[in-house]
Design an enzyme around this catalytic site. Sequence first.
Site, PDB file in Angstrom:
ATOM      1  N   ASP A 260       6.278   6.406  -6.399  1.00  0.00           N
ATOM      2  CA  ASP A 260       5.511   5.486  -5.566  1.00  0.00           C
ATOM      3  C   ASP A 260       4.605   6.300  -4.647  1.00  0.00           C
ATOM      4  OD1 ASP A 260       7.082   3.597  -6.762  1.00  0.00           O
ATOM      5  OD2 ASP A 260       8.032   2.881  -4.916  1.00  0.00           O
TER       6      ASP A 260
ATOM      7  N   HIS B 158       1.299  -0.821  -6.870  1.00  0.00           N
ATOM      8  CA  HIS B 158       2.236  -0.852  -5.736  1.00  0.00           C
ATOM      9  C   HIS B 158       1.720  -1.824  -4.677  1.00  0.00           C
ATOM     10  CE1 HIS B 158       5.718   0.397  -3.641  1.00  0.00           C
ATOM     11  NE2 HIS B 158       5.155   1.240  -2.793  1.00  0.00           N
TER      12      HIS B 158
ATOM     13  N   HIS C 272       1.001  -2.834   2.512  1.00  0.00           N
ATOM     14  CA  HIS C 272       2.393  -2.397   2.380  1.00  0.00           C
ATOM     15  C   HIS C 272       3.266  -3.231   3.315  1.00  0.00           C
ATOM     16  CE1 HIS C 272       5.820   0.299   1.778  1.00  0.00           C
ATOM     17  NE2 HIS C 272       5.154   0.749   0.735  1.00  0.00           N
TER      18      HIS C 272
ATOM     19  N   HIS D 179       9.212   9.472  -4.839  1.00  0.00           N
ATOM     20  CA  HIS D 179       7.994   9.188  -4.079  1.00  0.00           C
ATOM     21  C   HIS D 179       7.072  10.396  -4.080  1.00  0.00           C
ATOM     22  CE1 HIS D 179      10.862   6.216  -2.527  1.00  0.00           C
ATOM     23  NE2 HIS D 179       9.808   5.472  -2.223  1.00  0.00           N
TER      24      HIS D 179
END
Length: 267
Positions: free
Chosen positions: A62, A114, A118, A208
């Site tokens: 990610d 993604h 966020h 990540h």
Amino acid sequence: MNYFYVFSGKKIKRIFFLIVAALFAAGVVYVESDNITVFSEGSPSAIYSVPTEKKVVALTFDISWGEKRTGPILDVLEQKGVKKATFFLSSPWSKTHPDLVKRIVSAGYEIGSHGHKHVNYSSLSDEEIKKQITTAHDILGQLTGKQPNLIRMPNGDFDKRVLRIANNLNYKVIQWDTDSLDWKNPGVDTIVNRVVNKAHPGDIILLHASDSCKQTHLALPTIIDQLRAKGYEFVTVSELVQQTEMKNKTIQDKTTMQQHFHDAIGL
């Protein structure tokens, strides 16, 4: 008064074939039950791992911010000859780091979304959820030249509404079964041991490549070496999903064949 039941050869034959067919169907359902569970018809669901006996795993990364960690991670993958991995990119990061996006794409790695902002999508309205997904979709499509169909929600957060909306937009929601917890920066050995000890056939492994994860690129070489030593191969998430969807289609084909068999014997 005594009663006598006379069974013709034809009836006995039909009963025999019925029993055989029932046992065959039960066997198929038992053997493939995990596949049916993962890709069952009905309400959409997230994918955490894929049932398979093959020693394959998907490394997933990610990225939502920063530019210091992505390059070193790509260097490790190249040096170790890992040609298949899946990167879930946030669209704002992608817009501000087009060179890194281009490098990921040029290396042949799979791109998933993604999202845009966020934030936890379960806290948003239906319309806003759709907007977040489609905004990211358009930006990633323009930057990569491909239309993503996998999405990992920010923070891994979703509810039934999010799953339904993503499904309506032709997205599969991808979670993970093995969490490296690399974002906690717990130490290289801890990250390595957690991933290697938890990994299993069909696993989706969460890592990540954002700047806050300072130890991932240091742990990654050993993770790759130790998983390979255990006989694992690295594939993309789409390859994992496709493998199980093909198995699920086999179940459907077997069920259809069984129905034709029933029809042929008049059951």
